[in-house]
Design a protein around this motif. Structure first.
Motif, PDB file in Angstrom:
ATOM      1  N   UNK A  89       0.969  -1.099  -0.082  1.00  0.00           N
ATOM      2  CA  UNK A  89      -0.210  -0.159   0.081  1.00  0.00           C
ATOM      3  C   UNK A  89       0.787   1.162   0.020  1.00  0.00           C
ATOM      4  N   UNK A  90       0.103   2.282  -0.691  1.00  0.00           N
ATOM      5  CA  UNK A  90       0.833   3.666  -0.361  1.00  0.00           C
ATOM      6  C   UNK A  90       2.220   3.437  -1.201  1.00  0.00           C
ATOM      7  N   UNK A  91       3.258   4.340  -0.563  1.00  0.00           N
ATOM      8  CA  UNK A  91       4.763   4.152  -0.998  1.00  0.00           C
ATOM      9  C   UNK A  91       5.189   2.853  -1.119  1.00  0.00           C
ATOM     10  N   UNK A 140      -5.448  -8.684   8.077  1.00  0.00           N
ATOM     11  CA  UNK A 140      -6.049  -7.570   8.493  1.00  0.00           C
ATOM     12  C   UNK A 140      -6.140  -6.894   9.802  1.00  0.00           C
ATOM     13  N   UNK A 141      -4.941  -7.583  10.573  1.00  0.00           N
ATOM     14  CA  UNK A 141      -4.638  -6.849  11.803  1.00  0.00           C
ATOM     15  C   UNK A 141      -3.309  -6.447  11.777  1.00  0.00           C
ATOM     16  N   UNK A 142      -2.960  -5.323  12.715  1.00  0.00           N
ATOM     17  CA  UNK A 142      -1.483  -4.990  12.510  1.00  0.00           C
ATOM     18  C   UNK A 142      -0.809  -6.240  13.412  1.00  0.00           C
ATOM     19  N   UNK A 180       3.104  -2.010   4.633  1.00  0.00           N
ATOM     20  CA  UNK A 180       2.734  -0.405   4.147  1.00  0.00           C
ATOM     21  C   UNK A 180       3.504   0.302   5.015  1.00  0.00           C
ATOM     22  N   UNK A 181       3.563   1.738   4.838  1.00  0.00           N
ATOM     23  CA  UNK A 181       4.589   2.552   5.653  1.00  0.00           C
ATOM     24  C   UNK A 181       3.491   2.988   6.839  1.00  0.00           C
ATOM     25  N   UNK A 182       4.206   3.719   7.880  1.00  0.00           N
ATOM     26  CA  UNK A 182       3.640   4.309   8.950  1.00  0.00           C
ATOM     27  C   UNK A 182       2.159   5.090   8.486  1.00  0.00           C
ATOM     28  N   UNK A 183       1.022   4.692   9.135  1.00  0.00           N
ATOM     29  CA  UNK A 183      -0.206   5.288   8.755  1.00  0.00           C
ATOM     30  C   UNK A 183      -0.330   6.869   8.848  1.00  0.00           C
ATOM     31  N   UNK A 184      -0.892   7.670   8.159  1.00  0.00           N
ATOM     32  CA  UNK A 184      -1.127   9.016   8.354  1.00  0.00           C
ATOM     33  C   UNK A 184      -2.393   9.532   7.819  1.00  0.00           C
ATOM     34  N   UNK A 185      -3.446   8.744   8.413  1.00  0.00           N
ATOM     35  CA  UNK A 185      -4.678   9.040   8.126  1.00  0.00           C
ATOM     36  C   UNK A 185      -5.168  10.246   9.114  1.00  0.00           C
ATOM     37  N   UNK A 186      -6.735  10.624   8.799  1.00  0.00           N
ATOM     38  CA  UNK A 186      -7.035  11.544   9.492  1.00  0.00           C
ATOM     39  C   UNK A 186      -7.152  13.026   9.076  1.00  0.00           C
ATOM     40  N   UNK A 235      -9.087  -3.826   5.907  1.00  0.00           N
ATOM     41  CA  UNK A 235      -8.515  -3.807   7.284  1.00  0.00           C
ATOM     42  C   UNK A 235      -8.776  -2.301   7.870  1.00  0.00           C
ATOM     43  N   UNK A 267     -12.781  -2.482  15.525  1.00  0.00           N
ATOM     44  CA  UNK A 267     -12.268  -2.574  16.704  1.00  0.00           C
ATOM     45  C   UNK A 267     -11.817  -1.424  17.629  1.00  0.00           C
ATOM     46  N   UNK A 274     -14.296   7.724   7.694  1.00  0.00           N
ATOM     47  CA  UNK A 274     -12.802   7.895   7.162  1.00  0.00           C
ATOM     48  C   UNK A 274     -13.127   8.151   5.695  1.00  0.00           C
ATOM     49  N   UNK A 293     -11.701  12.994   7.997  1.00  0.00           N
ATOM     50  CA  UNK A 293     -12.208  12.070   8.879  1.00  0.00           C
ATOM     51  C   UNK A 293     -13.443  12.553  10.028  1.00  0.00           C
ATOM     52  N   UNK A 322      -5.981   8.004  14.027  1.00  0.00           N
ATOM     53  CA  UNK A 322      -4.602   8.319  13.714  1.00  0.00           C
ATOM     54  C   UNK A 322      -3.539   7.350  13.925  1.00  0.00           C
ATOM     55  N   UNK A 366      -4.423   4.026   6.588  1.00  0.00           N
ATOM     56  CA  UNK A 366      -4.715   5.107   5.632  1.00  0.00           C
ATOM     57  C   UNK A 366      -3.603   5.642   5.667  1.00  0.00           C
ATOM     58  N   UNK A 367      -3.277   6.319   4.260  1.00  0.00           N
ATOM     59  CA  UNK A 367      -2.016   7.163   3.913  1.00  0.00           C
ATOM     60  C   UNK A 367      -2.499   8.279   3.216  1.00  0.00           C
ATOM     61  N   UNK A 382       4.386  11.751  -0.075  1.00  0.00           N
ATOM     62  CA  UNK A 382       3.557  11.312   1.108  1.00  0.00           C
ATOM     63  C   UNK A 382       3.963  11.634   2.572  1.00  0.00           C
TER      64      UNK A 382
END
Lengths: 81, 162, 162, 81
Positions: free
Chosen positions: A8-10, A57-59, A75-81, B58, B65, B83, B95, B119, B124-125, B138
């Motif tokens: 995923x992503x990068x 589908x779990x860390x 995948x890279x460290x997440x950056x959602x939000x 996921x 979860x 999200x 979000x 977060x 999510x990226x 990124x």
């Protein structure tokens, strides 16, 4: 055993694909899947970049053991939000 | 999925008011919401838009979860954890957390905990597209991790340039 | 009034989404809101509706003082502090706080502090009208003060019955 | 000196009016205005009920000195939100 590996992503940009099936030795861990992926896609092993892992589908930590048919994600460290 | 915990990964715009209305029951005295939205700048550079990418299966499981963990730890009623992914313009909501509870402190504490967990855990990226013509980049890790690291994301840059 | 601090005492319904949109600028990454709404019960009794009374001139000044105090202590952008008076039905919003900020923690902390200050300082009083046919009763002090006092509001009851 | 005294919520129900003008001695405090109001409206002095005070639209302690023309408000503990 065979596992499905998703990127995923990068990480997907580095590998140039979103998923592939890798053949791993019995007893392999999530970290072993990452090492196998990095052997195919060298830039995944760049110093200072530590991808995260998920199994089914779990860390997951690097040490998590895998089973035939597992879905491993890299995948890279997440950056959602 | 727990009843009363609304978890969604969406591509359409997020309607915060509709979600707040969806979580509030007549027995609740408090509704706390948090909306994250696309800023017009990041680390001094003007942002044109963002792309949000997810591991969708996921991400949805992880939202569920997170919701179940929060419901077990906070005396709250219904909550919504949503999200958005895809291309988002400046000012659009990426979000949204909405938490209803009988009392205000529980609603606020659960809302704050929810966005922290999202977060930290949600797969999510985001990729930033700049208005100054520079190449998109990124974003790695939550905002405060980047800020704490000093120079922004050096390992990742090496990779993308390598 | 400080620019960017929207303070209103209103009698019409509060539009939370409009206020959230009013405070958010493109430089903000976070909008936290808190809505207090009329619960259908209080201390085990079914509530039919509430009357909110205010000292209107002071309430508006107090909202502005609260807003100025918060703006001095929190790194936030615009905020809205709105309280409604008059007769409110179950489920209607009595108070709304909306705070926009560049980052989420400031928005959430300021939002939580705002509702605490409003509950503590704003000269507004509510009278509960019950669905069980009992006489209406004034509420004294914030919820947790009543709960902490054990039996609900004995001095006030003595007065109203005296 | 003359001050305007305003009553709110339960206090207004007790006094039966929303405001009145009280004549106070020079040097009177906000607490003095409350005592003068309670002398006129006995139930304001019920044991266990301590009204709050504001002077010129700010919360004020009992000791706050008053001036001619001040607006004193007497009200119960607030319960907004």
């Amino acid at each position: 055993m065979k596992v499905k590996v998703r990127y995923f992503a990068l990480v997907a940009e580095i590998t140039g694909c979103s998923q592939e099936t890798l053949e791993l030795p019995a007893g392999a861990t999530a970290g072993g899947a990452l090492a196998a992926a990095a052997a195919r896609h060298g830039r995944l092993a760049a110093p200072g970049f530590t991808p995260l892992l998920a199994v089914n589908r779990r860390h997951a930590p690097q040490e998590q053991p895998l089973s035939e048919g597992d879905e491993v994600a890299i995948f890279p460290p997440v950056s959602g939000g | 999925m727990e009843p009363g915990i609304i978890c969604r990964m969406v591509t359409a715009p997020i309607d915060a008011a509709a979600l707040a209305a969806e979580v509030a029951r007549n027995s609740d005295g408090a509704v706390a919401t948090f909306a994250g939205q696309v800023r017009d700048h990041h680390q001094g550079r003007p942002v044109d838009h963002l792309e949000y990418h997810a591991y969708p299966e996921m991400a949805l499981e992880e939202l569920r979860r997170i919701g179940a963990d929060l419901a077990a730890r906070h005396a709250v009623g219904r909550m919504a954890l949503v999200h958005r992914t895809g291309t988002l313009a400046v000012g659009e909501i990426s979000v949204l957390v909405a938490v209803a509870a009988p009392h205000r402190r529980e609603a606020l504490a659960c809302c704050a905990a929810a966005i922290e967990e999202i977060k930290r855990r949600l797969p999510v990226w985001k990729k930033e597209f700049f208005a100054d013509g520079g190449a998109p980049e990124w974003v790695f890790g939550p905002d405060e991790a980047c800020a704490a690291a000093g120079a922004p994301h050096p390992p990742a840059r090496e990779i993308t340039r390598g």
